[in-house]
Design a protein around this motif. Structure first.
Motif, PDB file in Angstrom:
ATOM      1  N   GLU A 230     -74.508-112.888  17.812  1.00 36.98           N
ATOM      2  CA  GLU A 230     -73.090-112.617  18.030  1.00 36.98           C
ATOM      3  C   GLU A 230     -72.295-113.881  18.364  1.00 36.98           C
ATOM      4  OE1 GLU A 230     -72.711-109.748  21.097  1.00 36.98           O
ATOM      5  OE2 GLU A 230     -73.648-110.972  22.659  1.00 36.98           O
ATOM      6  N   LYS A 231     -73.003-114.992  18.545  1.00 38.34           N
ATOM      7  CA  LYS A 231     -72.312-116.259  18.747  1.00 38.34           C
ATOM      8  C   LYS A 231     -71.695-116.745  17.439  1.00 38.34           C
ATOM      9  CE  LYS A 231     -75.420-117.759  22.462  1.00 38.34           C
ATOM     10  NZ  LYS A 231     -76.456-118.748  22.869  1.00 38.34           N
ATOM     11  N   ARG A 232     -72.246-116.306  16.303  1.00 36.63           N
ATOM     12  CA  ARG A 232     -71.779-116.776  15.003  1.00 36.63           C
ATOM     13  C   ARG A 232     -71.251-115.659  14.101  1.00 36.63           C
ATOM     14  NH1 ARG A 232     -76.459-121.020  12.952  1.00 36.63           N
ATOM     15  NH2 ARG A 232     -76.400-122.444  14.742  1.00 36.63           N
ATOM     16  N   HIS A 233     -71.654-114.416  14.385  1.00 34.63           N
ATOM     17  CA  HIS A 233     -71.308-113.322  13.486  1.00 34.63           C
ATOM     18  C   HIS A 233     -70.648-112.175  14.258  1.00 34.63           C
ATOM     19  CE1 HIS A 233     -73.940-115.393  10.622  1.00 34.63           C
ATOM     20  NE2 HIS A 233     -74.866-115.420  11.584  1.00 34.63           N
ATOM     21  N   GLU A 234     -69.987-111.317  13.489  1.00 37.68           N
ATOM     22  CA  GLU A 234     -69.380-110.132  14.111  1.00 37.68           C
ATOM     23  C   GLU A 234     -69.259-109.023  13.071  1.00 37.68           C
ATOM     24  OE1 GLU A 234     -64.699-111.478  13.542  1.00 37.68           O
ATOM     25  OE2 GLU A 234     -65.622-111.550  15.534  1.00 37.68           O
ATOM     26  N   GLY A 235     -68.965-107.814  13.551  1.00 39.81           N
ATOM     27  CA  GLY A 235     -68.734-106.680  12.678  1.00 39.81           C
ATOM     28  C   GLY A 235     -69.896-106.364  11.754  1.00 39.81           C
ATOM     29  N   TYR A 236     -69.560-106.104  10.477  1.00 38.92           N
ATOM     30  CA  TYR A 236     -70.550-105.701   9.476  1.00 38.92           C
ATOM     31  C   TYR A 236     -71.625-106.772   9.287  1.00 38.92           C
ATOM     32  CZ  TYR A 236     -72.493-104.428   4.933  1.00 38.92           C
ATOM     33  OH  TYR A 236     -73.355-104.111   3.908  1.00 38.92           O
ATOM     34  N   GLU A 237     -71.202-108.036   9.245  1.00 32.28           N
ATOM     35  CA  GLU A 237     -72.143-109.137   9.042  1.00 32.28           C
ATOM     36  C   GLU A 237     -73.167-109.197  10.179  1.00 32.28           C
ATOM     37  OE1 GLU A 237     -72.116-113.985   8.242  1.00 32.28           O
ATOM     38  OE2 GLU A 237     -70.244-112.911   8.668  1.00 32.28           O
TER      39      GLU A 237
END
Length: 267
Positions: A230-237
């Motif tokens: 979650e430091k680099r991605h969010e949501g669906y990804e």
């Protein structure tokens, strides 16, 4: 011509004797050589006599070392040759010692290989492929190794592999059940068991599946992954990253979806 003027038993090695020629120390011999050449005070020796005695003494001394080396356990011919070379024994003397040991049936690679396989069968959880490799490392030829390992038939392999795998399966683990099965299969293969035996064992092995415990394992690993991703991605990804990672850890799709649904609900 030289005359033996004194024969003195050594204090620390009672089986060895110092030989004095013309009142001066000349050489030492084992008791067997002393008896073989009937060495006694007053005996006259030529230079060739001394040379011959010393040559036989050299063989006898290194032969005794080889016997001592064999006293701890059976050895292969290659192991004995290596041992004698490390003692800086000349090639001719090594050959003479090898021939004597074989004639006395103290060296027998076939008997060694058969005993080695029996020991590995009874004392370890290794499969035949690994055992054959160990024999080759000890200098046993391929044909002898393969013949010796025939006593480790598929029935014995299955019993050994199954007992080991079931014991491992009963241990606690942080991994998913499918991952544990995958690891067991890999380890059995690495241990050298035949592929048919490995497949048979994996079909019979039992790993208790507690859905709550399995989900707890998934949740623990998923939460760790979540903090990282979650430091680099969010949501669906983010969800797809988590799903792929959990699939790689061999968790079931049902449990993964359950975790992701709860994750959506908490956000």
């Amino acid at each position: 011509m030289q005359r033996i003027t004194k024969i003195q038993q050594q204090k620390k090695a009672l089986h060895r004797y110092n030989i004095f020629l013309n009142e001066e120390y000349a050489f030492s011999v084992d008791e067997d050589i002393l008896v073989q050449y009937h060495l006694h005070k007053g005996m006259e020796l030529t230079r060739d006599d001394v040379k011959e005695i010393m040559a036989h003494e050299d063989v006898h001394r290194h032969y005794a070392q080889a016997i001592n080396y064999l006293s701890y356990r059976m050895r292969t011919k290659a192991e004995i040759r290596t041992y004698l070379r490390e003692k800086e024994v000349t090639p001719d003397v090594i050959e003479e010692i090898m021939q004597r040991l074989e004639k006395e049936r103290l060296l027998d690679d076939t008997a060694f290989a058969e005993a080695f396989v029996r020991d590995r069968m009874n004392q370890t959880s290794k499969g035949p492929r690994v055992i054959v490799n160990e024999l080759r490392q000890k200098g046993v030829d391929g044909e002898t190794s393969k013949t010796a390992v025939l006593q480790y038939d598929e029935e014995k392999q299955f019993d050994k592999a199954f007992k080991w795998a079931q014991k491992e399966a009963n241990k606690k683990s942080q991994h998913a059940v499918n991952k544990r099965k995958e690891q067991l299969r890999q380890k059995l293969t690495q241990k050298g068991f035949a592929s048919g035996v490995v497949s048979g064992v994996m079909n019979e092995i039992e790993i208790d599946v507690d859905e709550d415990e399995e989900y707890a394992r998934l949740e623990k690993q998923a939460n760790t992954l979540l903090r990282r991703y979650e430091k680099r991605h969010e949501g669906y990804e983010l969800k797809m990253k988590l799903k792929a990672a959990l699939y790689n850890r061999r968790f079931s799709g049902t449990l993964i979806d359950q975790y992701l649904d709860k994750l959506d609900e908490s956000r």
